[in-house]
Design a protein around this motif. Structure first.
Motif, PDB file in Angstrom:
ATOM      1  N   ALA A  58      -7.086  -2.904   1.298  1.00 60.96           N
ATOM      2  CA  ALA A  58      -6.999  -2.002   0.117  1.00 60.96           C
ATOM      3  C   ALA A  58      -7.842  -2.410  -1.679  1.00 60.96           C
ATOM      4  CB  ALA A  58      -5.623  -1.171   0.154  1.00 60.96           C
ATOM      5  N   HIS A  59      -6.687  -3.198  -1.181  1.00 64.42           N
ATOM      6  CA  HIS A  59      -7.786  -4.254  -2.755  1.00 64.42           C
ATOM      7  C   HIS A  59      -8.479  -4.057  -3.120  1.00 64.42           C
ATOM      8  CE1 HIS A  59      -7.218  -6.786  -6.063  1.00 64.42           C
ATOM      9  NE2 HIS A  59      -6.049  -6.980  -5.816  1.00 64.42           N
ATOM     10  N   ASP A  60      -9.283  -4.784  -2.204  1.00 61.22           N
ATOM     11  CA  ASP A  60     -10.544  -5.234  -2.073  1.00 61.22           C
ATOM     12  C   ASP A  60     -11.568  -4.172  -2.530  1.00 61.22           C
ATOM     13  OD1 ASP A  60     -13.638  -6.962  -1.941  1.00 61.22           O
ATOM     14  OD2 ASP A  60     -13.442  -5.494  -0.012  1.00 61.22           O
ATOM     15  N   ASN A  61     -11.511  -2.921  -2.068  1.00 65.64           N
ATOM     16  CA  ASN A  61     -12.828  -1.727  -2.865  1.00 65.64           C
ATOM     17  C   ASN A  61     -12.194  -1.542  -3.394  1.00 65.64           C
ATOM     18  OD1 ASN A  61     -13.292  -1.007   0.121  1.00 65.64           O
ATOM     19  ND2 ASN A  61     -11.532  -0.089   1.220  1.00 65.64           N
ATOM     20  N   VAL A  66      -3.942  -7.611   6.401  1.00 64.54           N
ATOM     21  CA  VAL A  66      -5.284  -7.131   6.853  1.00 64.54           C
ATOM     22  C   VAL A  66      -5.933  -6.044   5.809  1.00 64.54           C
ATOM     23  CG1 VAL A  66      -8.087  -6.016   8.239  1.00 64.54           C
ATOM     24  CG2 VAL A  66      -6.678  -7.954   8.416  1.00 64.54           C
ATOM     25  N   ALA A  67      -5.043  -4.566   6.081  1.00 65.19           N
ATOM     26  CA  ALA A  67      -4.980  -3.457   5.500  1.00 65.19           C
ATOM     27  C   ALA A  67      -4.752  -3.451   4.590  1.00 65.19           C
ATOM     28  CB  ALA A  67      -3.728  -2.843   6.144  1.00 65.19           C
ATOM     29  N   PRO A  88     -14.037   6.042  -7.693  1.00 63.55           N
ATOM     30  CA  PRO A  88     -14.698   5.639  -9.528  1.00 63.55           C
ATOM     31  C   PRO A  88     -15.229   4.267  -9.879  1.00 63.55           C
ATOM     32  CG  PRO A  88     -13.710   7.537  -9.241  1.00 63.55           C
ATOM     33  CD  PRO A  88     -13.524   7.079  -7.991  1.00 63.55           C
ATOM     34  N   GLU A  89     -14.407   3.869 -10.133  1.00 63.51           N
ATOM     35  CA  GLU A  89     -13.721   2.351 -10.370  1.00 63.51           C
ATOM     36  C   GLU A  89     -14.003   0.873  -9.914  1.00 63.51           C
ATOM     37  OE1 GLU A  89     -10.791   3.287 -13.604  1.00 63.51           O
ATOM     38  OE2 GLU A  89     -11.566   5.199 -14.829  1.00 63.51           O
ATOM     39  N   GLY A  90     -14.652   1.290  -8.371  1.00 64.36           N
ATOM     40  CA  GLY A  90     -14.091   0.674  -7.302  1.00 64.36           C
ATOM     41  C   GLY A  90     -14.642  -1.185  -7.241  1.00 64.36           C
ATOM     42  N   ARG A  91     -15.225  -1.546  -6.282  1.00 70.14           N
ATOM     43  CA  ARG A  91     -16.306  -2.522  -6.219  1.00 70.14           C
ATOM     44  C   ARG A  91     -17.747  -1.489  -5.886  1.00 70.14           C
ATOM     45  NH1 ARG A  91     -17.549  -3.532  -1.419  1.00 70.14           N
ATOM     46  NH2 ARG A  91     -15.803  -3.271  -0.265  1.00 70.14           N
ATOM     47  N   GLY A  92     -17.745  -1.293  -5.363  1.00 68.01           N
ATOM     48  CA  GLY A  92     -19.109  -0.312  -4.329  1.00 68.01           C
ATOM     49  C   GLY A  92     -19.560  -0.383  -5.635  1.00 68.01           C
ATOM     50  N   VAL A 142      -9.789 -12.049  -6.496  1.00 64.86           N
ATOM     51  CA  VAL A 142      -8.363 -12.462  -7.261  1.00 64.86           C
ATOM     52  C   VAL A 142      -7.511 -12.462  -5.662  1.00 64.86           C
ATOM     53  CG1 VAL A 142      -6.191 -10.746  -7.646  1.00 64.86           C
ATOM     54  CG2 VAL A 142      -8.145 -11.432  -8.904  1.00 64.86           C
ATOM     55  N   MET A 143      -8.144 -11.862  -4.642  1.00 60.52           N
ATOM     56  CA  MET A 143      -7.380 -11.937  -3.408  1.00 60.52           C
ATOM     57  C   MET A 143      -8.120 -12.719  -1.486  1.00 60.52           C
ATOM     58  SD  MET A 143      -4.857  -9.453  -3.376  1.00 60.52           S
ATOM     59  CE  MET A 143      -4.864  -8.968  -2.417  1.00 60.52           C
ATOM     60  N   ALA A 144      -9.300 -13.683  -2.350  1.00 62.10           N
ATOM     61  CA  ALA A 144      -9.712 -14.092  -1.762  1.00 62.10           C
ATOM     62  C   ALA A 144      -8.621 -15.327  -0.951  1.00 62.10           C
ATOM     63  CB  ALA A 144     -10.922 -14.671  -1.935  1.00 62.10           C
ATOM     64  N   PRO A 145      -7.819 -16.404  -2.072  1.00 61.83           N
ATOM     65  CA  PRO A 145      -7.334 -17.127  -2.003  1.00 61.83           C
ATOM     66  C   PRO A 145      -6.313 -17.079  -0.705  1.00 61.83           C
ATOM     67  CG  PRO A 145      -7.590 -17.064  -4.008  1.00 61.83           C
ATOM     68  CD  PRO A 145      -8.342 -16.550  -3.168  1.00 61.83           C
TER      69      PRO A 145
END
Length: 378
Positions: A98-101, A93-94, A302-306, A107-110
């Motif tokens: 971290a990758h998602d943020n 989970v952690a 600064p270069e993240g999903r949000g 990429v990480m969903a599968p």
């Protein structure tokens, strides 16, 4: 972590800073920061670095932060059996979050689905001892919720809803009320995204009428309720709900708040206010909200999903307001983000916005060229 918290408290006292002011400066939820300082939650690398810079600790806080849990070296002693499985799920989970943020869920969903399904199969086979069943169910419920979120960000709506429903069922079986509330909130979010406003309103009402629901959960329910009301055209009540959520943002901090609610912050509320105003046709009023949400979201990544999400939302507001110069500057920054962030949800919204913009009158030729380039590249 006790040394870390003690050192932070001492530095805050020296500089005359409150927890709320510090959280605001670093764009973190005050409740999360309070839990970290009081030793109830591990600080992230980003938070430790942010505090170190703000408090001019010259690296002391980064060095005091407990190291992340890493896979043990080959041959090293590690948890086995059910305890090992639960430890693996928590670590997964952690890592996934971290990758998602930073990069989004595409990429990480599968990978999340694979870990979730593998652990759930053990439950289905009856391979988990009764003594550990509640803890195991809770851990799998969290995995299902994370998988649902990553699928959601990947634009896989049906699979995402299935995962949230499964998370809710598992949490109820585990007796884990906080995870059950989380799954319900995610289902309401999903309903807003996919146009099920009535279902979102029913979930929000259920959460708001349940006894002993922590204030932060009630706040989230008001946010979902506000967005659903905006969808059905009740803009006055929608904005009233979101204003109530904002008023309760700091008041909602409570020892009963679940640990997962740390992300409910000023950026989240501001972004929802902007979306509701945009839905009401008040693009000019929505723009400052979207700008502020982007500013707050980009501070930690600064270069993240949000940053991509709120950049696209801001572009949508500029397009609705025919603010072409500002829209062009925003689209330039979006192109840079598209190189690393895999959020399908944000990319789909970007394509929709570009199609709308292409049919607007008086779009400058330079912006049209950039729009065509972006559409091809993404």
């Amino acid at each position: 972590m006790g040394d870390f918290g003690s050192r932070v408290r001492a530095l805050l006292a020296e500089r005359g800073l409150s927890i709320r002011a510090t959280a605001r400066a670093l764009n973190y939820d005050p409740a999360y920061l309070s839990r970290v300082i009081n030793g109830r939650q591990q600080p992230s690398k980003a938070l430790a670095a942010g505090l170190d810079g703000l408090l001019e600790a010259e690296g002391a806080l980064v060095s005091l932060r407990a190291p992340e849990v890493r896979p043990p070296e080959p041959g090293a002693e590690r948890p086995t059996g059910v305890d090992g499985d639960i430890a693996h799920m928590r670590a997964s989970v952690a890592h996934l979050l971290a990758h998602d943020n930073r990069y989004g869920g595409g990429v990480m969903a599968p990978a999340a689905v694979q870990v979730w399904r593998a652990e759930q199969r053990k439950l289905d086979r009856g391979a988990v001892p009764e003594r550990a069943r509640a803890g195991y169910l809770s851990a799998v419920a969290e995995l299902a919720e994370i998988a649902g979120w990553l699928l959601f960000d990947s634009g896989r709506w049906d699979a995402s809803r299935t995962a949230f429903l499964e998370s809710h069922l598992l949490a109820r079986q585990a007796g884990d009320r906080t995870m059950e509330w989380f799954a319900l909130d995610m289902l309401a979010m999903h309903d807003v995204q996919t146009g099920r406003a009535g279902e979102a309103l029913r979930i929000a009402d259920e959460l708001l009428t349940r006894p002993h629901v922590p204030p932060r959960i009630a706040l989230l329910a008001r946010v979902r309720r506000g967005r659903a009301l905006a969808q059905v055209g009740d803009h006055r009540r929608a904005l009233t709900e979101l204003e109530g959520a904002r008023a309760g943002l700091e008041d909602s901090i409570s020892p009963r708040d679940p640990a997962w609610a740390w992300w409910v912050n000023d950026s989240e509320i501001t972004g929802h206010e902007g979306e509701a105003l945009l839905a009401a046709g008040e693009a000019r009023t929505a723009i400052p909200k979207m700008r502020r949400a982007l500013e707050l979201a980009s501070a930690p990544f600064p270069e993240g999903r949000g940053t991509l999400y709120y950049s696209v939302a801001l572009l949508s507001a500029y397009a609705a307001a025919h603010a072409w110069r500002e829209g062009e500057a925003t689209l330039v920054s979006i192109n840079a983000l598209l190189e690393t962030v895999t959020s399908v949800r944000s990319r789909d919204r970007l394509h929709t916005t570009l199609r709308v913009m292409a049919h607007r009158p008086h779009v400058p030729p330079s912006l049209l060229d950039l729009m065509r380039h972006t559409a091809k590249a993404s």
